[in-house]
Design an enzyme around this catalytic site. Structure first.
Site, PDB file in Angstrom:
ATOM      1  N   HIS A  11      32.058  19.936  -7.415  1.00  0.00           N
ATOM      2  CA  HIS A  11      31.025  20.561  -8.247  1.00  0.00           C
ATOM      3  C   HIS A  11      30.025  19.513  -8.738  1.00  0.00           C
ATOM      4  O   HIS A  11      30.339  18.321  -8.841  1.00  0.00           O
ATOM      5  CB  HIS A  11      31.657  21.276  -9.447  1.00  0.00           C
ATOM      6  CG  HIS A  11      32.350  20.345 -10.382  1.00  0.00           C
ATOM      7  ND1 HIS A  11      31.682  19.578 -11.309  1.00  0.00           N
ATOM      8  CD2 HIS A  11      33.659  20.039 -10.510  1.00  0.00           C
ATOM      9  CE1 HIS A  11      32.548  18.845 -11.981  1.00  0.00           C
ATOM     10  NE2 HIS A  11      33.764  19.111 -11.511  1.00  0.00           N
ATOM     11  N   ARG A  65      31.663  25.716 -13.342  1.00  0.00           N
ATOM     12  CA  ARG A  65      30.924  24.625 -12.713  1.00  0.00           C
ATOM     13  C   ARG A  65      31.008  24.669 -11.194  1.00  0.00           C
ATOM     14  O   ARG A  65      30.079  24.262 -10.500  1.00  0.00           O
ATOM     15  CB  ARG A  65      31.381  23.274 -13.265  1.00  0.00           C
ATOM     16  CG  ARG A  65      32.850  22.929 -13.113  1.00  0.00           C
ATOM     17  CD  ARG A  65      33.201  21.719 -13.984  1.00  0.00           C
ATOM     18  NE  ARG A  65      34.574  21.262 -13.881  1.00  0.00           N
ATOM     19  CZ  ARG A  65      35.571  21.697 -14.640  1.00  0.00           C
ATOM     20  NH1 ARG A  65      35.365  22.628 -15.557  1.00  0.00           N
ATOM     21  NH2 ARG A  65      36.790  21.184 -14.490  1.00  0.00           N
ATOM     22  N   GLU A  92      40.807  23.056 -11.209  1.00  0.00           N
ATOM     23  CA  GLU A  92      41.038  21.629 -11.432  1.00  0.00           C
ATOM     24  C   GLU A  92      42.433  21.355 -11.976  1.00  0.00           C
ATOM     25  O   GLU A  92      43.068  22.226 -12.584  1.00  0.00           O
ATOM     26  CB  GLU A  92      39.969  21.088 -12.394  1.00  0.00           C
ATOM     27  CG  GLU A  92      40.073  19.608 -12.723  1.00  0.00           C
ATOM     28  CD  GLU A  92      39.995  18.653 -11.534  1.00  0.00           C
ATOM     29  OE1 GLU A  92      40.816  18.775 -10.609  1.00  0.00           O
ATOM     30  OE2 GLU A  92      39.131  17.749 -11.553  1.00  0.00           O
TER      31      GLU A  92
END
Length: 197
Positions: A11, A65, A92
């Site tokens: 990202h 994101r 993540e």
């Protein structure tokens, strides 16, 4: 494990990236530079794949994101911004109680755990709810990677990139946690190799 090329995009930048804060699974938005990096990644992808890029599957982490990077990238390629799939296995790595802190903050407030992580970057799991080690992330993404049967564009995160590289044999567990994961670039993973474009 998938042998087809994987085109991995981290990202774009967020303000927390710029400040060196651990984002983990917090939903942080792209900043101005991050939006521009989505366009940069699109141009690099177009240079690699040409007109064939639109035929590939596109998969992203569900965090804001990554979704906004994917949508900006697809828009810059002239593709439907919404024409991609979300997969929660690409979210993540969870940093638990350390999310929102810088590494300097962590070393100052939690020196013993910080040192334990320094001794085992791959296997260490931080304290707090939702925390994970890179080893845990690699196990989380492995089934997704095994299901890929053709070249695919993935937009996800730095920690996920490290786990994916190890799962695909493109890095070892000692090196992967220390590798820089670039924004605005394409990480091409193919046949156990890695290269940045």
């Amino acid at each position: 494990m998938s042998r087809a090329p994987l085109y991995f995009v981290r990202h774009g930048e967020t303000d927390w990236n710029a400040e060196g804060r651990l984002q983990g699974q917090r939903d942080t938005p792209l900043n101005h530079r991050g939006h521009a990096q989505a366009g940069e990644a699109a141009e690099r992808l177009r240079g690699l794949l040409g007109a064939d890029v639109g035929a590939l599957p596109f998969i992203a982490s569900p965090l804001e994101r990554t979704r906004h990077t994917m949508e900006g990238l697809r828009r810059a390629l002239g593709l439907d911004p919404a024409g991609y799939t979300l997969d929660p296995r690409l979210r993540e790595i969870g940093f638990g109680a350390w999310e929102g802190l810088t590494w300097k903050d962590v070393r100052r407030s939690d020196p013993a755990r910080s040192q334990a992580r320094d001794r085992d970057r791959w296997g260490y799991c931080p304290p707090g709810e939702g925390a994970e080690s890179y080893a845990m992330v690699a196990e989380r993404v492995r089934p997704l990677l095994e299901a890929l049967d053709r070249p695919t564009v993935v937009v996800a995160h730095g920690g996920v990139a490290r786990a994916v590289m190890v799962a695909l044999g493109a890095a070892n567990t000692e090196d992967a946690p220390h590798l820089e994961i670039l924004q605005g670039r394409i990480l091409v993973l193919e046949a156990g190799t890695r290269r940045w474009v």
